[in-house]
Design a protein around this motif. Structure first.
Motif, PDB file in Angstrom:
ATOM      1  N   PHE A  85      10.471  21.133 -53.428  1.00 55.97           N
ATOM      2  CA  PHE A  85      10.208  19.998 -54.308  1.00 55.97           C
ATOM      3  C   PHE A  85       9.717  18.841 -53.450  1.00 55.97           C
ATOM      4  N   THR A  86       8.789  18.061 -53.986  1.00 56.74           N
ATOM      5  CA  THR A  86       8.320  16.841 -53.340  1.00 56.74           C
ATOM      6  C   THR A  86       8.561  15.691 -54.301  1.00 56.74           C
ATOM      7  N   ALA A  87       9.168  14.615 -53.796  1.00 57.32           N
ATOM      8  CA  ALA A  87       9.401  13.408 -54.586  1.00 57.32           C
ATOM      9  C   ALA A  87       8.559  12.280 -54.016  1.00 57.32           C
ATOM     10  N   ILE A  88       7.884  11.562 -54.896  1.00 60.15           N
ATOM     11  CA  ILE A  88       7.117  10.381 -54.494  1.00 60.15           C
ATOM     12  C   ILE A  88       7.648   9.203 -55.302  1.00 60.15           C
ATOM     13  N   SER A  89       8.173   8.203 -54.581  1.00 65.89           N
ATOM     14  CA  SER A  89       8.728   6.999 -55.204  1.00 65.89           C
ATOM     15  C   SER A  89       7.816   5.822 -54.943  1.00 65.89           C
ATOM     16  N   VAL A  90       7.489   5.081 -56.012  1.00 64.56           N
ATOM     17  CA  VAL A  90       6.654   3.881 -55.906  1.00 64.56           C
ATOM     18  C   VAL A  90       7.267   2.792 -56.803  1.00 64.56           C
ATOM     19  N   PHE A  91       6.995   1.545 -56.456  1.00 70.25           N
ATOM     20  CA  PHE A  91       7.509   0.440 -57.260  1.00 70.25           C
ATOM     21  C   PHE A  91       6.739   0.291 -58.561  1.00 70.25           C
ATOM     22  N   VAL A  92       7.476   0.072 -59.625  1.00 65.88           N
ATOM     23  CA  VAL A  92       6.921  -0.423 -60.878  1.00 65.88           C
ATOM     24  C   VAL A  92       6.992  -1.954 -60.821  1.00 65.88           C
ATOM     25  N   LYS A  93       8.136  -2.447 -60.306  1.00 67.69           N
ATOM     26  CA  LYS A  93       8.367  -3.874 -60.105  1.00 67.69           C
ATOM     27  C   LYS A  93       9.230  -4.026 -58.865  1.00 67.69           C
ATOM     28  N   ARG A  94       8.796  -4.887 -57.941  1.00 68.56           N
ATOM     29  CA  ARG A  94       9.630  -5.186 -56.772  1.00 68.56           C
ATOM     30  C   ARG A  94      10.030  -6.648 -56.848  1.00 68.56           C
ATOM     31  N   GLY A  95      11.335  -6.890 -56.950  1.00 69.59           N
ATOM     32  CA  GLY A  95      11.827  -8.262 -57.038  1.00 69.59           C
ATOM     33  C   GLY A  95      13.008  -8.490 -56.119  1.00 69.59           C
ATOM     34  N   ARG A  96      13.389  -9.746 -55.979  1.00 66.41           N
ATOM     35  CA  ARG A  96      14.550 -10.058 -55.139  1.00 66.41           C
ATOM     36  C   ARG A  96      15.849  -9.649 -55.806  1.00 66.41           C
ATOM     37  N   GLN A  97      15.919  -9.768 -57.142  1.00 63.83           N
ATOM     38  CA  GLN A  97      17.150  -9.462 -57.863  1.00 63.83           C
ATOM     39  C   GLN A  97      17.101  -8.133 -58.604  1.00 63.83           C
ATOM     40  N   LEU A  98      15.921  -7.649 -58.944  1.00 67.09           N
ATOM     41  CA  LEU A  98      15.783  -6.393 -59.679  1.00 67.09           C
ATOM     42  C   LEU A  98      14.509  -5.693 -59.239  1.00 67.09           C
ATOM     43  N   SER A  99      14.650  -4.442 -58.877  1.00 69.13           N
ATOM     44  CA  SER A  99      13.483  -3.606 -58.578  1.00 69.13           C
ATOM     45  C   SER A  99      13.534  -2.382 -59.471  1.00 69.13           C
ATOM     46  N   GLY A 110       1.986  21.614 -57.188  1.00 74.51           N
ATOM     47  CA  GLY A 110       1.877  20.346 -57.900  1.00 74.51           C
ATOM     48  C   GLY A 110       2.477  20.360 -59.292  1.00 74.51           C
ATOM     49  N   ARG A 111       3.236  21.401 -59.623  1.00 73.41           N
ATOM     50  CA  ARG A 111       3.841  21.505 -60.960  1.00 73.41           C
ATOM     51  C   ARG A 111       4.846  20.378 -61.174  1.00 73.41           C
ATOM     52  N   LEU A 112       4.731  19.660 -62.284  1.00 70.02           N
ATOM     53  CA  LEU A 112       5.604  18.534 -62.583  1.00 70.02           C
ATOM     54  C   LEU A 112       7.015  19.035 -62.917  1.00 70.02           C
ATOM     55  N   ILE A 113       7.984  18.526 -62.171  1.00 72.65           N
ATOM     56  CA  ILE A 113       9.389  18.905 -62.364  1.00 72.65           C
ATOM     57  C   ILE A 113      10.156  17.800 -63.082  1.00 72.65           C
ATOM     58  N   ALA A 114       9.970  16.542 -62.651  1.00 70.58           N
ATOM     59  CA  ALA A 114      10.703  15.427 -63.261  1.00 70.58           C
ATOM     60  C   ALA A 114       9.963  14.112 -63.071  1.00 70.58           C
ATOM     61  N   GLU A 115      10.126  13.241 -64.058  1.00 73.07           N
ATOM     62  CA  GLU A 115       9.715  11.841 -63.980  1.00 73.07           C
ATOM     63  C   GLU A 115      10.990  11.031 -64.101  1.00 73.07           C
ATOM     64  N   VAL A 116      11.300  10.231 -63.085  1.00 75.12           N
ATOM     65  CA  VAL A 116      12.553   9.489 -63.047  1.00 75.12           C
ATOM     66  C   VAL A 116      12.245   8.022 -62.780  1.00 75.12           C
ATOM     67  N   THR A 117      12.799   7.137 -63.614  1.00 72.38           N
ATOM     68  CA  THR A 117      12.664   5.705 -63.415  1.00 72.38           C
ATOM     69  C   THR A 117      14.054   5.133 -63.198  1.00 72.38           C
ATOM     70  N   THR A 118      14.199   4.367 -62.105  1.00 76.67           N
ATOM     71  CA  THR A 118      15.496   3.775 -61.757  1.00 76.67           C
ATOM     72  C   THR A 118      15.338   2.270 -61.596  1.00 76.67           C
ATOM     73  N   SER A 119      16.401   1.541 -61.945  1.00 74.40           N
ATOM     74  CA  SER A 119      16.454   0.097 -61.739  1.00 74.40           C
ATOM     75  C   SER A 119      17.549  -0.172 -60.713  1.00 74.40           C
ATOM     76  N   HIS A 120      17.272  -1.081 -59.771  1.00 72.22           N
ATOM     77  CA  HIS A 120      18.188  -1.353 -58.658  1.00 72.22           C
ATOM     78  C   HIS A 120      18.413  -2.846 -58.500  1.00 72.22           C
ATOM     79  N   VAL A 121      19.651  -3.227 -58.200  1.00 70.70           N
ATOM     80  CA  VAL A 121      19.989  -4.597 -57.843  1.00 70.70           C
ATOM     81  C   VAL A 121      20.686  -4.577 -56.491  1.00 70.70           C
ATOM     82  N   PRO A 122      20.503  -5.636 -55.686  1.00 71.36           N
ATOM     83  CA  PRO A 122      21.165  -5.665 -54.377  1.00 71.36           C
ATOM     84  C   PRO A 122      22.674  -5.873 -54.508  1.00 71.36           C
ATOM     85  N   ALA A 123      23.444  -5.068 -53.789  1.00 68.65           N
ATOM     86  CA  ALA A 123      24.906  -5.226 -53.771  1.00 68.65           C
ATOM     87  C   ALA A 123      25.252  -6.504 -53.014  1.00 68.65           C
ATOM     88  N   ARG A 124      26.280  -7.136 -53.402  1.00 66.31           N
ATOM     89  CA  ARG A 124      26.732  -8.380 -52.746  1.00 66.31           C
ATOM     90  C   ARG A 124      28.013  -8.148 -51.991  1.00 66.31           C
TER      91      ARG A 124
END
Length: 124
Positions: A85-99, A110-124
């Motif tokens: 499997f090959t995973a390619i991750s790219v930003f939809v939005k890159r921010g200081r508080q939410l990416s 090249g067969r499509l296995i999954a489309e995954v969208t994740t939202s991330h916030v920085p831990a404090r």
């Protein structure tokens, strides 16, 4: 019933805009039907997205700023019994508080296995 497994993969490319990982389909990630377990595919995608969100610095346990995933949306579209499997991750939005990161997982040919969208916030 006792179940065990092992997930192995490598980050093969990392830039500020993109992370590429490769994961062999091996016995440790197969479900009882002999194909890759959905959880292994999602874990692979999530870690690649986290590496992108964190940037080029080394991750240490307990380090501040670790990008916590607060949302994960996945479409599981295919699977396979062996190969890579090959995973390619790219930003939809890159921010200081939410990416927001989109990770596409493909299999052999090249067969499509999954489309995954994740939202991330920085831990404090």
């Amino acid at each position: 019933m006792r179940v065990s497994g092992q997930i192995e993969f490598s980050i093969v490319e990392q830039t500020p805009e993109r992370v590429v990982g490769q994961m062999p389909v091996q016995a440790g990630i197969l479900n009882p039907f002999g194909i890759a377990h959905a959880g292994a595919v999602l874990w692979f995608a999530d870690v690649c997205a986290t590496v992108l969100s964190f940037g080029g610095t080394t991750m240490e346990p307990g380090q501040s700023g670790f990008p916590l995933a607060i949302n994960l949306n996945a479409a599981l579209l295919g699977n396979q019994k062996d190969g890579t499997f090959t995973a390619i991750s790219v930003f939809v939005k890159r921010g200081r508080q939410l990416s927001v990161v989109r990770t596409t997982v493909t299999g052999d040919g090249g067969r499509l296995i999954a489309e995954v969208t994740t939202s991330h916030v920085p831990a404090r």
